[in-house]
Motif scaffolding. Sequence first.
Motif, PDB file in Angstrom:
ATOM      1  N   LYS A   1      27.876  21.925  40.504  1.00 34.82           N
ATOM      2  CA  LYS A   1      27.607  22.179  39.077  1.00 34.82           C
ATOM      3  C   LYS A   1      28.175  23.543  38.680  1.00 34.82           C
TER       4      LYS A   1
ATOM      5  N   THR B   1      31.931  24.816  35.940  1.00 33.87           N
ATOM      6  CA  THR B   1      32.057  25.757  34.815  1.00 33.87           C
ATOM      7  C   THR B   1      33.151  26.788  35.071  1.00 33.87           C
TER       8      THR B   1
ATOM      9  N   ASP C   1      24.572  16.697  31.586  1.00 33.39           N
ATOM     10  CA  ASP C   1      24.569  18.112  31.161  1.00 33.39           C
ATOM     11  C   ASP C   1      25.998  18.591  30.921  1.00 33.39           C
ATOM     12  N   LEU C   2      26.899  18.161  31.819  1.00 29.28           N
ATOM     13  CA  LEU C   2      28.303  18.606  31.694  1.00 29.28           C
ATOM     14  C   LEU C   2      28.949  17.994  30.443  1.00 29.28           C
TER      15      LEU C   2
ATOM     16  N   GLN D   1      27.445  17.392  27.731  1.00 30.97           N
ATOM     17  CA  GLN D   1      26.927  18.142  26.567  1.00 30.97           C
ATOM     18  C   GLN D   1      27.725  19.428  26.323  1.00 30.97           C
ATOM     19  N   THR D   2      28.438  19.918  27.333  1.00 35.51           N
ATOM     20  CA  THR D   2      29.240  21.145  27.123  1.00 35.51           C
ATOM     21  C   THR D   2      30.384  20.876  26.153  1.00 35.51           C
ATOM     22  N   LYS D   3      30.729  19.577  25.982  1.00 33.14           N
ATOM     23  CA  LYS D   3      31.801  19.155  25.058  1.00 33.14           C
ATOM     24  C   LYS D   3      33.172  19.719  25.438  1.00 33.14           C
ATOM     25  N   VAL D   4      33.321  20.194  26.679  1.00 32.05           N
ATOM     26  CA  VAL D   4      34.660  20.640  27.119  1.00 32.05           C
ATOM     27  C   VAL D   4      35.477  19.375  27.405  1.00 32.05           C
TER      28      VAL D   4
END
Length: 946
Positions: free
Chosen positions: A359, A363, A397-398, A400-403
């Motif tokens: 995780k 990032t 969760d990842l 949701q980062t919208k990357v």
Amino acid sequence: MTDSKYFTTTKKGEIFELKAELNSDKKEKKKEAVKKVIASMTVGKDVSALFPDVVNCMQTDNLELKKLVYLYLMNYAKSQPDMAIMAVNTFVKDCEDPNPLIRALAVRTMGCIRVDKITEYLCEPLRKCLKDEDPYVRKTAAVCVAKLHDINAQLVEDQGFLDTLKDLISDSNPMVVANAVAALSEIAESHPSSNLLDLNPQSINKLLTALNECTEWGQIFILDCLANYTPKDDREAQSICERVTPRLSHANSAVVLSAVKVLMKFMEMLSKDLDYYGTLLKKLAPPLVTLLSAEPELQYVALRNINLIVQKRPEILKHEMKVFFVKYNDPIYVKLEKLDIMIRLASQANIAQVLAELKEYATEVDVDFVRKAVRAIGRCAIKVEQSAERCVSTLLDLIQTKVNYVVQEAIVVIKDIFRKYPNKYESVIATLCENLDSLDEPEARAAMIWIVGEYAERIDNADELLESFLEGFHDESTQVQLQLLTAIVKLFLKKPTETQELVQQVLSLATQDSDNPDLRDRGYIYWRLLSTDPVAAKEVVLAEKPLISEETDLIEPTLLDELICYIGTLASVYHKPPSAFVEGGRGVVHKSLPPRTASSESTESPETAPAGAPAGEQPDVIPTQGDLLGDLLNLDLGPPVSGPPLATSSVQMGAVDLLGGGLDSLMGDEPEGIGDPSFGAPPAAAVPARLGAPISSGLSDLFDLTSGVGTLSGSYVAPKAVWLPAMKAKGLEISGTFTRQVGSISMDLQLTNKALQVMTDFAIQFNRNSFGLAPAAPLQVHAPLSPNQTVETSLPLNTVGSVMKMEPLNNLQVAVKNNIDVFYFSTLYPLHILFVEDGKMDRQMFLATWKDIPNENEAQFQIRDCALNAETVSSKLQSSNIFTIAKRNVEGQDMLYQSLKLTNGIWVLAELRIQPGNTSFMLSLKCRAPEVSQHVYQAYETILKN
């Protein structure tokens, strides 16, 4: 002052000046001049004009000057071979010099001068140096033999240098032993057939003794040589492992990897129950961990090797997960390798740690690394079931980062998670659909379309979502177009009333407006399925999918075993066998791990056929898939029909899907056959009206299909041979032989699964062949074939299949299908399986037929090395349906008159002359189809000599 001054002059007329200086009487001036010449040569100037002047400087006691002249000589001898001969006398003289350094220097230079004219002059000096009292000279001479062998192999063999090299393995000096081993290994590599390194327990003991005192490169040569040895039992393997283990603590990483290679190979022979086996596993971990503290380039090589080791024996490093965690300053190539190994070592015990790390990685700023980290989270979910829920929430969760690229990778892996755990995590689909507009990569778009199509009944606006993709259909990649076509067909089958227009639109786009043959074909199949029988379409398109396996990127076990034998070489970095990237005439030998002796898990190398298999049993060439497709595309891989010559004998010209379910039945008028897993019989019109009628060819009676009446008989059965090696069939190995018993022919098969996944749904089909051999029943493999499992089965055959003359006549091309793929191979069947039981001809008939067959059809053969008497011969042949009609003795010779009949009605008449006391028999064969005579003779040889 440094030597850099020699590289700074670029005067004109320099050669002339140098010539004068080289011929100077002053030693210092000479030496300066030679240094200038070498400097010019080093920067690429042509100073070959000075050859005679430099060679004159050889006559000196100064070691430095001599080295420089020798250096010049090595460089220019090839372009000036006639001049180079002038230096031969000096070499010969230097080989007698009292100073061992000069003797060794002379030998080393001689080996580097690759000029044919000179090599024969060098044999005598080399012979003396191989037996020199000084070990430094002997070790240099050993390497020189390998160099000389590369220039002129025949000369080295004639001069007996190879035997001298073998003697040097017993030398008292460890460095001489190491160089002798290196030279012999080098020569053996270029001549794989020669048995140069004939290792036995005595020579292995000498090598192990030398191992402790060698230089590091000497140790590598010896360890590589040990890795090619196969111990006779597990005790010898353990003893070698004990003596090699101390090398694991060496400072040189190449020595460590070579030692690991030897231990990994010999561990195969140790029983897992031994205490020593566990000790060895513990000892292997620390040196591998230590390699990861070296510089990045070395780390990368170590990681590529560790990747192989972890796939073969994950238990070695299962407690060392932390050392594979990525450091912030690791280069990207090291990071990606570490990530790969982390996933391979992931287990229930350490999954929490691993997920926390992954995780964190997701990032990072490095896009490639982040993508791989997201994929890794998905792979962990598939590998460790208990962690799946945690992995899915991490992926959400990842998202949701919208990357953008993170979202796309997450969607690709969630698709796989759905495949592994159906009906468990579908609640997340809504979140995925929110990100539909941001997807721009083909793989992510295709994954999302698959999810929408697969779970259309759970998504209210599935039709709108898919329609949005359809707008730019022609701009999409093929992968997306194919997925979109299938998804819309699934949607139509789930919600037919609302989506009729949508499905017509996509079918029209795929078939009429597309140039892509894959897309067009899939479109037509769906179109015909839907228009013929929607119920069957539903069964086909919405069929339950098999769960995906845990690790999809594992190396095939047979290839992995080979790569383990190449640890510490380039092959272990590329993860390819040397044959895949080494070009040139050198024979690349396929290596494999030794079979287990102490444990019951015996593994057999796919390359080696069973020892008893006769050489003629295996065809020279296994045809490539392309050669067979022409004929095999016409074959339906369904269970063959036994009994009268109906379905199996016909050749359908319609398109038939090799992977199961003939398309004819999909497109025909009988919809009820579609859902049936067995393939429907072709329409009666496809069967030739008169199968028994001669086919128009010169061999009309060769193909007259009638079969003999069975009486009790058991003919000779050859040992099973490997027909399809595992490496060519994605892990499926097929061995077999043919038998004839009580009038029925069968193919006895042994199927071994050397892949990582279960094999099911076996079917078999023969191509048309000379005698119409065809399966008389489906291939019976009752239970799924698990990895490393072997099953034996017998396939009954008949001779009512389609006929086509093959080259050679007894060639049989076979297609075998399973849930993985269709595989093709060809084999030669022994003709005596076609000798029928009613092949005994009446005497009068025999005489009349013998006279009637023209003399040019008579063929004569000699059967050598057969020490049997007439009675034994007669009874041996009778058991294989070759019948003796009459016997007479002419001038001390036994004459046997024999007849046999083939399944297609051809008679073969034979006269066998046996001279008592003589091991050679004369065989005369007469037949209306002389093509079969050669094969009948081979049958005689096989039966009599076994």
